[in-house]
Design a protein around this motif. Sequence first.
Motif, PDB file in Angstrom:
ATOM      1  N   ARG A 141       0.826  -1.216   0.000  1.00 14.49           N
ATOM      2  CA  ARG A 141       0.000   0.000   0.000  1.00 14.49           C
ATOM      3  C   ARG A 141       0.855   1.258   0.000  1.00 14.49           C
ATOM      4  O   ARG A 141       0.382   2.327  -0.347  1.00 14.49           O
ATOM      5  CB  ARG A 141      -0.906  -0.006   1.232  1.00 14.49           C
ATOM      6  CG  ARG A 141      -1.781  -1.259   1.299  1.00 14.49           C
ATOM      7  CD  ARG A 141      -2.708  -1.173   2.495  1.00 14.49           C
ATOM      8  NE  ARG A 141      -3.412  -2.444   2.666  1.00 14.49           N
ATOM      9  CZ  ARG A 141      -4.590  -2.564   3.233  1.00 14.49           C
ATOM     10  NH1 ARG A 141      -5.224  -1.514   3.665  1.00 14.49           N
ATOM     11  NH2 ARG A 141      -5.147  -3.742   3.380  1.00 14.49           N
ATOM     12  N   THR A 142       2.107   1.159   0.442  1.00 18.37           N
ATOM     13  CA  THR A 142       2.969   2.343   0.422  1.00 18.37           C
ATOM     14  C   THR A 142       3.614   2.548  -0.939  1.00 18.37           C
ATOM     15  O   THR A 142       4.329   3.510  -1.147  1.00 18.37           O
ATOM     16  CB  THR A 142       4.081   2.211   1.478  1.00 18.37           C
ATOM     17  OG1 THR A 142       4.961   1.165   1.083  1.00 18.37           O
ATOM     18  CG2 THR A 142       3.512   1.910   2.840  1.00 18.37           C
ATOM     19  N   MET A 143       3.383   1.626  -1.861  1.00 18.75           N
ATOM     20  CA  MET A 143       4.074   1.667  -3.141  1.00 18.75           C
ATOM     21  C   MET A 143       3.228   2.274  -4.262  1.00 18.75           C
ATOM     22  O   MET A 143       3.549   2.110  -5.424  1.00 18.75           O
ATOM     23  CB  MET A 143       4.477   0.235  -3.544  1.00 18.75           C
ATOM     24  CG  MET A 143       5.379  -0.456  -2.539  1.00 18.75           C
ATOM     25  SD  MET A 143       6.948   0.404  -2.365  1.00 18.75           S
ATOM     26  CE  MET A 143       7.827  -0.732  -1.274  1.00 18.75           C
TER      27      MET A 143
ATOM     28  N   ASP B  62      -6.216   8.025  12.484  1.00 16.48           N
ATOM     29  CA  ASP B  62      -7.075   7.726  11.323  1.00 16.48           C
ATOM     30  C   ASP B  62      -6.267   7.461  10.048  1.00 16.48           C
ATOM     31  O   ASP B  62      -6.792   7.578   8.938  1.00 16.48           O
ATOM     32  CB  ASP B  62      -8.077   8.862  11.074  1.00 16.48           C
ATOM     33  CG  ASP B  62      -9.142   8.926  12.170  1.00 16.48           C
ATOM     34  OD1 ASP B  62      -9.379   7.894  12.825  1.00 16.48           O
ATOM     35  OD2 ASP B  62      -9.723  10.009  12.370  1.00 16.48           O
ATOM     36  N   GLY B  63      -5.006   7.138  10.202  1.00 17.08           N
ATOM     37  CA  GLY B  63      -4.159   6.868   9.043  1.00 17.08           C
ATOM     38  C   GLY B  63      -3.847   8.093   8.204  1.00 17.08           C
ATOM     39  O   GLY B  63      -3.229   7.973   7.146  1.00 17.08           O
ATOM     40  N   LEU B  64      -4.238   9.279   8.674  1.00 26.77           N
ATOM     41  CA  LEU B  64      -4.106  10.502   7.876  1.00 26.77           C
ATOM     42  C   LEU B  64      -3.237  11.566   8.526  1.00 26.77           C
ATOM     43  O   LEU B  64      -2.528  12.294   7.822  1.00 26.77           O
ATOM     44  CB  LEU B  64      -5.493  11.093   7.601  1.00 26.77           C
ATOM     45  CG  LEU B  64      -6.463  10.190   6.828  1.00 26.77           C
ATOM     46  CD1 LEU B  64      -7.840  10.831   6.767  1.00 26.77           C
ATOM     47  CD2 LEU B  64      -5.931   9.934   5.411  1.00 26.77           C
ATOM     48  N   ALA B  65      -3.290  11.695   9.833  1.00 31.17           N
ATOM     49  CA  ALA B  65      -2.497  12.693  10.553  1.00 31.17           C
ATOM     50  C   ALA B  65      -1.365  11.976  11.279  1.00 31.17           C
ATOM     51  O   ALA B  65      -1.610  11.055  12.068  1.00 31.17           O
ATOM     52  CB  ALA B  65      -3.361  13.454  11.548  1.00 31.17           C
TER      53      ALA B  65
ATOM     54  N   VAL C 129       3.057  10.129   2.853  1.00 32.38           N
ATOM     55  CA  VAL C 129       4.134   9.574   3.663  1.00 32.38           C
ATOM     56  C   VAL C 129       3.616   9.035   4.997  1.00 32.38           C
ATOM     57  O   VAL C 129       4.279   8.209   5.642  1.00 32.38           O
ATOM     58  CB  VAL C 129       5.229  10.638   3.899  1.00 32.38           C
ATOM     59  CG1 VAL C 129       4.801  11.657   4.942  1.00 32.38           C
ATOM     60  CG2 VAL C 129       6.559   9.975   4.299  1.00 32.38           C
ATOM     61  N   VAL C 130       2.416   9.452   5.408  1.00 30.71           N
ATOM     62  CA  VAL C 130       1.835   8.927   6.649  1.00 30.71           C
ATOM     63  C   VAL C 130       1.608   7.427   6.540  1.00 30.71           C
ATOM     64  O   VAL C 130       1.660   6.704   7.533  1.00 30.71           O
ATOM     65  CB  VAL C 130       0.528   9.679   6.993  1.00 30.71           C
ATOM     66  CG1 VAL C 130      -0.128   9.093   8.245  1.00 30.71           C
ATOM     67  CG2 VAL C 130       0.810  11.163   7.203  1.00 30.71           C
ATOM     68  N   HIS C 131       1.356   6.926   5.315  1.00 27.81           N
ATOM     69  CA  HIS C 131       1.239   5.482   5.102  1.00 27.81           C
ATOM     70  C   HIS C 131       2.490   4.762   5.609  1.00 27.81           C
ATOM     71  O   HIS C 131       2.406   3.725   6.272  1.00 27.81           O
ATOM     72  CB  HIS C 131       1.074   5.179   3.608  1.00 27.81           C
ATOM     73  CG  HIS C 131      -0.342   4.957   3.196  1.00 27.81           C
ATOM     74  ND1 HIS C 131      -1.319   4.501   4.043  1.00 27.81           N
ATOM     75  CD2 HIS C 131      -0.946   5.105   1.988  1.00 27.81           C
ATOM     76  CE1 HIS C 131      -2.453   4.398   3.390  1.00 27.81           C
ATOM     77  NE2 HIS C 131      -2.265   4.763   2.136  1.00 27.81           N
TER      78      HIS C 131
ATOM     79  N   PRO D 139      -7.028   5.745   1.875  1.00 17.02           N
ATOM     80  CA  PRO D 139      -6.517   6.493   0.705  1.00 17.02           C
ATOM     81  C   PRO D 139      -6.019   7.873   1.131  1.00 17.02           C
ATOM     82  O   PRO D 139      -6.554   8.484   2.059  1.00 17.02           O
ATOM     83  CB  PRO D 139      -7.743   6.597  -0.207  1.00 17.02           C
ATOM     84  CG  PRO D 139      -8.647   5.488   0.231  1.00 17.02           C
ATOM     85  CD  PRO D 139      -8.442   5.346   1.710  1.00 17.02           C
ATOM     86  N   GLN D 140      -4.993   8.340   0.445  1.00 13.44           N
ATOM     87  CA  GLN D 140      -4.377   9.628   0.785  1.00 13.44           C
ATOM     88  C   GLN D 140      -4.658  10.663  -0.294  1.00 13.44           C
ATOM     89  O   GLN D 140      -4.917  10.320  -1.460  1.00 13.44           O
ATOM     90  CB  GLN D 140      -2.864   9.453   0.958  1.00 13.44           C
ATOM     91  CG  GLN D 140      -2.456   8.525   2.081  1.00 13.44           C
ATOM     92  CD  GLN D 140      -2.615   9.158   3.445  1.00 13.44           C
ATOM     93  OE1 GLN D 140      -2.793  10.374   3.565  1.00 13.44           O
ATOM     94  NE2 GLN D 140      -2.548   8.342   4.480  1.00 13.44           N
TER      95      GLN D 140
END
Length: 472
Positions: free
Chosen positions: A80-82, A223-226, A259-261, A287-288
């Motif tokens: 998922r980071t790719m 929340d995977g975002l901050a 980059v938070v991922h 999703p970012q």
Amino acid sequence: MVFHALNIWDFFVLLMRVSIIAVVVVHVLLTKRDVGASIGWIGVTVLMPLTGGILYSMFGINRVHRRARRMVGQHPWRSRTMSSQWRREEEGNFAPLASMVSKLTGRPLLGGNAITALHDGDSAYPRMIEAIEGARHSVLMCSYIFRPDGIGRRFCHALVAAHRRGVQVRVMVDGVGSGYFDCGVGRILHGAGVPVGRFMHSMLPWRMPFINMRNHKKILVVDGLAGFMGGLNIGEENIAASRPAHPVSDTHFELAGPVVHQLSEAFARDWAFTRGEELTADIFFPPQVSHGQSLSRIVTAGPDMDLEKIEYTMLQAFTLARRSIRIMTPYFLPDDRFLTELALAALRGIEVDIVVPWHSNHTILDWARAANLPRFLDSGCRIWLARPPFNHSKLMVVDGHWSFVGSSNLDVRSLRLNFEINLEAYDDALAGRIDTFIATHRHVRLTHHDLDRRPLWLKMRDAAARLFLPYL
């Protein structure tokens, strides 16, 4: 008859000693890369087989590396980071560095990020607690030191409240840094039903966690975002407004964007290692969207499959420097490889500025540092002392473009024996702000004269302390 029994006993003891020596020597030769460490372990074991064997079984065997090797490839979230949507290329002088770190870490350089520096707990803690209080789906938090004092309990209250409203909360603390015999925050959170992991904690002598292999990371993802990361632990000594007896200044960073991922992934790996739970749900890796222009990447290091990756990244950046290298670190005890690269940079005309505290919170480290600094001064590096309060920030800027910040100190323990996390960013604006911050702490320049005029007994003390450099 008694004489015969003694001979048998002596033979048994001799056989046991030889067996211990043989086992240690074989294991050292097959597993140790550092020649000095290898010679040291073999020497101690030959001279004192029983004591040396026990010490080697407790401190010399890297069980983390063996376990990490078995875990490689078991994490489905890694892909998922790719995402090619956010991959970006660095251009110009630092393109070789970006390419090298991609191969070194297996993580891509990601665009669309915003990075905000937060100085001291006074500005960072309110933002972090506010983010936890606003969490809707998940909170991932890791801290080396997490004290059960006033500010620590405020964090605990926010984490427990999030857990009770249905947020998936995971908290990890170091098994020594946050209390070996009594982990106050662990008791509070566990009592409220919050999943807590104590990294590398064991009362068993053969798994003794003291000294080495500490999780020195500081991570918060909501929340995977901050995201939040940097050098800031959780404790009231970091809040200047509370006027602590021994204040500590520090720098933390708030992240937003793809980059938070990678920050979530770093936590998830350690959580799987500590608790055996795989964090694969979408709530941890949503999703970012783009939040800024910064090209960024997470770099982790530790005595496992990430061995020396942070140090290699720094060394490569030094070789690419064309104008300046600025470093701010609370503890400055690097090895000869680090010294060589900085010395060569200074000799080819690069401005090398190293800012260290006037006094740190570890006196022996200050003694060893004083004995180690003349070699940097000899090559033309400029050493600066920052006046109190003690500043715990770990910051690096090269050529006003590349920044490297996070949890890693510049000593052998941090670079090779601890689990660390740093962020690299290719961003002129961010680098300029960090460069300015470092410049404001260049209070007093240290010279050869300052070191030479110390009394002989102080020089002897500092030189003796430097002998323990690999273990400090």
